[in-house]
Design an enzyme around this catalytic site. Sequence first.
Site, PDB file in Angstrom:
ATOM      1  N   HIS A 127      30.255  43.922  32.526  1.00 37.24           N
ATOM      2  CA  HIS A 127      30.816  45.209  32.119  1.00 37.24           C
ATOM      3  C   HIS A 127      29.895  46.314  32.603  1.00 37.24           C
ATOM      4  O   HIS A 127      28.676  46.150  32.639  1.00 37.24           O
ATOM      5  CB  HIS A 127      30.923  45.282  30.587  1.00 37.24           C
ATOM      6  CG  HIS A 127      31.851  46.336  30.107  1.00 37.24           C
ATOM      7  ND1 HIS A 127      31.465  47.648  29.958  1.00 37.24           N
ATOM      8  CD2 HIS A 127      33.158  46.288  29.778  1.00 37.24           C
ATOM      9  CE1 HIS A 127      32.498  48.350  29.528  1.00 37.24           C
ATOM     10  NE2 HIS A 127      33.538  47.556  29.418  1.00 37.24           N
ATOM     11  N   ASP A 136      38.347  40.924  27.974  1.00 33.50           N
ATOM     12  CA  ASP A 136      39.395  40.210  28.724  1.00 33.50           C
ATOM     13  C   ASP A 136      39.194  38.714  28.768  1.00 33.50           C
ATOM     14  O   ASP A 136      40.060  37.989  29.244  1.00 33.50           O
ATOM     15  CB  ASP A 136      39.450  40.772  30.150  1.00 33.50           C
ATOM     16  CG  ASP A 136      39.853  42.233  30.143  1.00 33.50           C
ATOM     17  OD1 ASP A 136      39.111  43.065  30.673  1.00 33.50           O
ATOM     18  OD2 ASP A 136      40.901  42.535  29.528  1.00 33.50           O
TER      19      ASP A 136
HETATM   20  C1  SDX Z   1      37.492  46.322  31.388  1.00 33.38           C
HETATM   21  O1  SDX Z   1      34.884  50.502  31.608  1.00 33.38           O
HETATM   22  C2  SDX Z   1      35.454  49.964  30.596  1.00 33.38           C
HETATM   23  O2  SDX Z   1      35.196  50.324  29.457  1.00 33.38           O
HETATM   24  C3  SDX Z   1      36.501  48.912  30.932  1.00 33.38           C
HETATM   25  C4  SDX Z   1      37.107  48.169  29.748  1.00 33.38           C
HETATM   26  C5  SDX Z   1      37.957  49.077  28.884  1.00 33.38           C
HETATM   27  O3  SDX Z   1      38.161  48.730  27.702  1.00 33.38           O
HETATM   28  O4  SDX Z   1      38.491  50.091  29.427  1.00 33.38           O
HETATM   29  O5  SDX Z   1      36.088  47.605  28.950  1.00 33.38           O
HETATM   30  C6  SDX Z   1      38.028  47.055  30.222  1.00 33.38           C
HETATM   31  O6  SDX Z   1      37.788  46.679  32.491  1.00 33.38           O
HETATM   32  C7  SDX Z   1      36.490  45.203  31.177  1.00 33.38           C
HETATM   33  C8  SDX Z   1      35.949  44.612  32.509  1.00 33.38           C
HETATM   34  C9  SDX Z   1      37.000  43.646  33.038  1.00 33.38           C
HETATM   35  N1  SDX Z   1      36.627  43.205  34.410  1.00 33.38           N
HETATM   36  C10 SDX Z   1      36.248  41.941  34.649  1.00 33.38           C
HETATM   37  O7  SDX Z   1      36.062  41.093  33.773  1.00 33.38           O
HETATM   38  C11 SDX Z   1      36.107  41.623  36.128  1.00 33.38           C
HETATM   39  C12 SDX Z   1      34.794  40.850  36.350  1.00 33.38           C
HETATM   40  N2  SDX Z   1      33.683  41.792  36.111  1.00 33.38           N
HETATM   41  C13 SDX Z   1      33.147  42.459  37.261  1.00 33.38           C
HETATM   42  O8  SDX Z   1      34.011  42.753  38.300  1.00 33.38           O
HETATM   43  C14 SDX Z   1      32.155  43.557  36.884  1.00 33.38           C
HETATM   44  O9  SDX Z   1      31.331  43.031  35.927  1.00 33.38           O
HETATM   45  C15 SDX Z   1      32.693  44.894  36.394  1.00 33.38           C
HETATM   46  C16 SDX Z   1      33.669  45.472  37.334  1.00 33.38           C
HETATM   47  C17 SDX Z   1      33.320  44.749  35.049  1.00 33.38           C
HETATM   48  C18 SDX Z   1      31.496  45.820  36.283  1.00 33.38           C
HETATM   49  O10 SDX Z   1      31.060  46.040  37.558  1.00 33.38           O
HETATM   50  P1  SDX Z   1      29.750  46.969  37.840  1.00 33.38           P
HETATM   51  O11 SDX Z   1      29.308  47.678  36.639  1.00 33.38           O
HETATM   52  O12 SDX Z   1      30.026  47.763  39.072  1.00 33.38           O
HETATM   53  O13 SDX Z   1      28.657  45.902  38.072  1.00 33.38           O
HETATM   54  P2  SDX Z   1      28.324  45.297  39.459  1.00 33.38           P
HETATM   55  O14 SDX Z   1      29.599  44.892  40.119  1.00 33.38           O
HETATM   56  O15 SDX Z   1      27.412  46.218  40.166  1.00 33.38           O
HETATM   57  O16 SDX Z   1      27.553  43.961  39.038  1.00 33.38           O
HETATM   58  C19 SDX Z   1      26.184  44.000  38.795  1.00 33.38           C
HETATM   59  C20 SDX Z   1      25.704  42.658  39.330  1.00 33.38           C
HETATM   60  C21 SDX Z   1      26.150  42.385  40.765  1.00 33.38           C
HETATM   61  O17 SDX Z   1      25.153  41.562  41.363  1.00 33.38           O
HETATM   62  P3  SDX Z   1      24.063  42.278  42.340  1.00 33.38           P
HETATM   63  O18 SDX Z   1      24.843  42.985  43.441  1.00 33.38           O
HETATM   64  O19 SDX Z   1      23.275  43.222  41.477  1.00 33.38           O
HETATM   65  O20 SDX Z   1      23.265  41.107  42.884  1.00 33.38           O
HETATM   66  O21 SDX Z   1      26.280  41.596  38.539  1.00 33.38           O
HETATM   67  C22 SDX Z   1      27.133  40.813  39.374  1.00 33.38           C
HETATM   68  C23 SDX Z   1      27.425  41.591  40.623  1.00 33.38           C
HETATM   69  O22 SDX Z   1      27.618  40.702  41.733  1.00 33.38           O
HETATM   70  N3  SDX Z   1      28.346  40.581  38.590  1.00 33.38           N
HETATM   71  C24 SDX Z   1      28.977  39.423  38.485  1.00 33.38           C
HETATM   72  C25 SDX Z   1      30.056  39.674  37.621  1.00 33.38           C
HETATM   73  N4  SDX Z   1      30.070  40.949  37.259  1.00 33.38           N
HETATM   74  C26 SDX Z   1      29.019  41.523  37.865  1.00 33.38           C
HETATM   75  N5  SDX Z   1      28.729  38.208  39.017  1.00 33.38           N
HETATM   76  C27 SDX Z   1      29.608  37.230  38.683  1.00 33.38           C
HETATM   77  N6  SDX Z   1      30.666  37.368  37.856  1.00 33.38           N
HETATM   78  C28 SDX Z   1      30.925  38.591  37.314  1.00 33.38           C
HETATM   79  N7  SDX Z   1      31.960  38.732  36.495  1.00 33.38           N
END
Ligand code: SDX
EC number: 2.3.3.16
Length: 429
Positions: free
Chosen positions: A306, A364
């Site tokens: 998140h 989710d």
């Molecule tokens: C919702 O914003 C809100 O409040 C949203 C929400 C709401 O109520 O409105 O809470 C609802 O959207 C919840 C999130 C649902 N999405 C997912 O579950 C999809 C999977 N999660 C990711 O795509 C990600 O965690 C996000 C999109 C939720 C957050 O992305 P960020 O903040 O841009 O974080 P990032 O992508 O920069 O990740 C940081 C690191 C990365 O590694 P590095 O590049 O630093 O090496 O963590 C890794 C990412 O690769 N990472 C994951 C991961 N999520 C982040 N690795 C594996 N699996 C994951 N799920």
Amino acid sequence: MTGTIADVSFGGKSVELPTRSGTIGPDVIDIGTLYKNTGAFTYDPGFTSTASCESKITYIDGDEGVLLHRGYPIEQLAEHGDFLEVCYLLLYGELPTKTQKDDFDYRVTHHTMVHEQMSRFFTGFRRDAHPMAVMCGCVGALSAFYHDSTDITDPHQRMVASLRMIAKMPTIAAMAYKYHIGQPFVYPKNDLDYASNFLRMCFAVPCEDYVVNPVLARAMDRIFILHADHEQNASTSTVRLAGSSGANPFACIAAGIACLWGPAHGGANEAALNMLAEIGSVERIPEYVAKAKDKNDPFRLMGFGHRVYKNYDPRARIMQKTTHEVLGELGIKDDPMLEVAMELERIALTDEYFIEKKLYPNIDFYSGITLKALGFPTTMFTVLFALARTVGWIAQWNEMIEDPEQRIGRPRQLYIGEPKRDYLPVSKR
Ligand code: SDX
């Protein structure tokens, strides 16, 4: 409240920027005069360090896993309140008295029908159209029906439009589902509460009465509460940006629905369940955890991570409890996807990669299992998220309209394209 001054020096220039403190949470540095005084923009493409507005509606502490709506913890609202009570709180800022609650429930209940012409919209879609595509189209089309509540400068019209959105989203969502499965639309019934009405509009058929299971209706209502609002997330920011141009509320909510559909946002509940189904068994979890950790593999664990929560999403805990309640009420034992989900969570929470990156289950992760058990196909999961989030979008939209500091949102950029160059005739290219 403005406070100390932040000194910024850049390119031989220095500028004093005022700061502000909120009730709780991080202070902000007001950079409104930065460009005028330094000729430089700030750069923050994911808005990870940017506050777009002042707000009184929702507060999140990502490190502590805290979520407050108008100061009330989500755990208490989910335990003791109902969804329409939370809608009232988000819209008006206070929990309603009994009289206020009864009046609000009555007004919402008596706006649940949609214009009969709306049903013609559905027949234009293919039956196998994704219900979110139908929602984008039909909700945007509401502005073609309710011209008497599109003047955003009129507080009365804004509140009528707000009530209409909250009241009609379940009806439109149920119609999208019924059209998707080829069953006739079911009209709302005014003697049912919000969640029961929605379940009946989805699952009743003309051939027999549908008796709402009160345990499942309570679970549905609680799921709506958990999804109601969440500060300045992507879809809420979309609604605010659309609203900043003066667009009508129905068009703004349709923009929010479109943004929510993405798998990184509200589409994650559908993607998470599809992921659990693809993993299929506990034995295959290590293979998928390795994929999630592989920098060269775009696969991510859907329902994990998140932007704000670097701790357990408090909504996920309540959702997990609701999952067990629903499966228990339905007598579903040993649900294979729940087994995979719980083992995946256990592994991820002990894995160095997820610990270091502070990746926890979000709302989710468990919602899909619950919604599937309630009888919804995965294609309806994000529709349910949009249904519940409508009140948050509307509350934030109203707050933006009433904020004297808000102007049309118009970000700038760092230009990295070609410098000025002259046109070349094709013979010289
Ligand atoms: C919702 O914003 C809100 O409040 C949203 C929400 C709401 O109520 O409105 O809470 C609802 O959207 C919840 C999130 C649902 N999405 C997912 O579950 C999809 C999977 N999660 C990711 O795509 C990600 O965690 C996000 C999109 C939720 C957050 O992305 P960020 O903040 O841009 O974080 P990032 O992508 O920069 O990740 C940081 C690191 C990365 O590694 P590095 O590049 O630093 O090496 O963590 C890794 C990412 O690769 N990472 C994951 C991961 N999520 C982040 N690795 C594996 N699996 C994951 N799920």
